[in-house]
Design a protein around this motif. Structure first.
Motif, mmCIF file in Angstrom:
data_model
loop_
_atom_site.group_PDB
_atom_site.id
_atom_site.type_symbol
_atom_site.label_atom_id
_atom_site.label_comp_id
_atom_site.label_asym_id
_atom_site.label_seq_id
_atom_site.Cartn_x
_atom_site.Cartn_y
_atom_site.Cartn_z
ATOM 1 N N SER A 162 -11.343 9.187 -7.844
ATOM 2 C CA SER A 162 -9.810 9.585 -7.410
ATOM 3 C C SER A 162 -8.850 8.184 -6.758
ATOM 4 O O SER A 162 -9.999 7.868 -6.213
ATOM 5 C CB SER A 162 -9.415 10.705 -6.874
ATOM 6 N N HIS A 163 -7.876 8.391 -6.942
ATOM 7 C CA HIS A 163 -6.835 7.414 -6.494
ATOM 8 C C HIS A 163 -6.949 7.245 -4.732
ATOM 9 O O HIS A 163 -6.962 6.407 -4.288
ATOM 10 C CB HIS A 163 -5.674 7.840 -6.558
ATOM 11 N N LEU A 164 -7.810 8.634 -4.428
ATOM 12 C CA LEU A 164 -7.655 8.203 -2.663
ATOM 13 C C LEU A 164 -9.110 7.000 -2.523
ATOM 14 O O LEU A 164 -8.770 6.601 -1.329
ATOM 15 C CB LEU A 164 -8.668 9.584 -1.972
ATOM 16 N N LEU A 204 -4.970 6.840 7.909
ATOM 17 C CA LEU A 204 -5.328 8.129 7.203
ATOM 18 C C LEU A 204 -5.925 7.131 5.695
ATOM 19 O O LEU A 204 -6.986 8.201 5.560
ATOM 20 C CB LEU A 204 -4.024 7.906 7.167
ATOM 21 N N SER A 205 -5.532 6.292 5.545
ATOM 22 C CA SER A 205 -5.875 5.667 4.089
ATOM 23 C C SER A 205 -7.143 5.638 4.025
ATOM 24 O O SER A 205 -8.153 5.706 3.329
ATOM 25 C CB SER A 205 -5.705 4.861 3.968
ATOM 26 N N VAL A 220 -10.093 1.945 -0.049
ATOM 27 C CA VAL A 220 -10.807 0.695 0.277
ATOM 28 C C VAL A 220 -9.994 -0.608 0.462
ATOM 29 O O VAL A 220 -10.554 -1.192 0.735
ATOM 30 C CB VAL A 220 -12.018 0.330 -1.605
ATOM 31 N N ILE A 221 -8.752 -0.407 0.060
ATOM 32 C CA ILE A 221 -7.576 -1.371 -0.353
ATOM 33 C C ILE A 221 -7.887 -1.108 1.488
ATOM 34 O O ILE A 221 -7.436 -2.096 2.264
ATOM 35 C CB ILE A 221 -6.670 -0.755 -0.770
ATOM 36 N N GLY A 222 -6.965 0.312 1.902
ATOM 37 C CA GLY A 222 -6.837 0.404 3.536
ATOM 38 C C GLY A 222 -8.322 0.158 4.536
ATOM 39 O O GLY A 222 -7.872 -0.334 5.588
ATOM 40 N N ALA A 223 -9.175 -0.283 4.141
ATOM 41 C CA ALA A 223 -10.744 0.048 4.807
ATOM 42 C C ALA A 223 -10.390 -2.178 4.538
ATOM 43 O O ALA A 223 -10.902 -2.643 5.683
ATOM 44 C CB ALA A 223 -11.979 -0.304 4.196
ATOM 45 N N LEU A 228 1.014 -1.513 -0.241
ATOM 46 C CA LEU A 228 -0.011 -0.124 0.039
ATOM 47 C C LEU A 228 0.832 1.381 0.320
ATOM 48 O O LEU A 228 0.493 2.164 -0.714
ATOM 49 C CB LEU A 228 -0.677 -0.313 1.142
ATOM 50 N N GLY A 229 1.904 1.665 0.100
ATOM 51 C CA GLY A 229 2.711 2.215 0.953
ATOM 52 C C GLY A 229 3.295 2.853 -0.759
ATOM 53 O O GLY A 229 3.680 3.741 -1.588
#
Length: 144
Positions: free
Chosen positions: A117-119, A82-83, A124-127, A13-14
């Motif tokens: 957007s990419h955020l 944060l994600s 969704v991956i961060g979730a 993810l980073g």
């Protein structure tokens, strides 16, 4: 889940956040990048900066994990939070734009796909990471 899985998740993810943020900032500075139109880069420098900051938190966590420091898990957890937070903000902005288009009468021309957007993608991956690890993290905080 093991710390190794969290390390790999944080590294992946980073890298994604740093790549997306770098491309957003480059797009803002030099204009459209030939061959990368499929990434739908908006060229928003502030969005790119946010992506870079979240990616830097993940990378700091991975570096500390690799060094054997215990706070590496905390950095990855903060990166996940944060994600998710910025993903939710982007989702709310998307909903507000949809409501605005409906109220103004431009609903027929409005497309959510143009505003995603990419955020939001990366949020969704961060979730998913939040659902996998953070409940245990918050249980630990409430027990302390």
């Amino acid at each position: 889940m093991s710390d190794t899985a969290k390390l790999i998740f944080g590294a992946a993810l980073g890298a994604l956040y740093l790549a997306a943020g770098s491309l957003q900032v480059i797009r803002a500075v030099v204009g459209p990048i030939p061959g990368l139109e499929f990434l739908s880069l908006t060229g928003d420098p502030f969005g790119g900066f946010v992506l870079l900051v979240v990616g830097a938190v993940f990378v700091a966590g991975v570096r500390k994990f690799s060094a054997g420091a215990g706070e590496g898990a905390i950095f990855v957890s903060v990166g996940i939070l944060l994600s998710v937070a910025f993903g939710l903000v982007d989702l709310l902005a998307l909903g507000a734009a949809g409501i605005d288009a409906y109220l103004v009468g431009e609903w027929a021309e409005w497309s959510a796909a143009d505003l995603v957007s990419h955020l939001l993608y990366l949020g969704v991956i961060g979730a998913a990471g939040f659902l996998a690890w953070e409940r245990a993290f918050f249980r630990g905080l409430s027990a302390a």
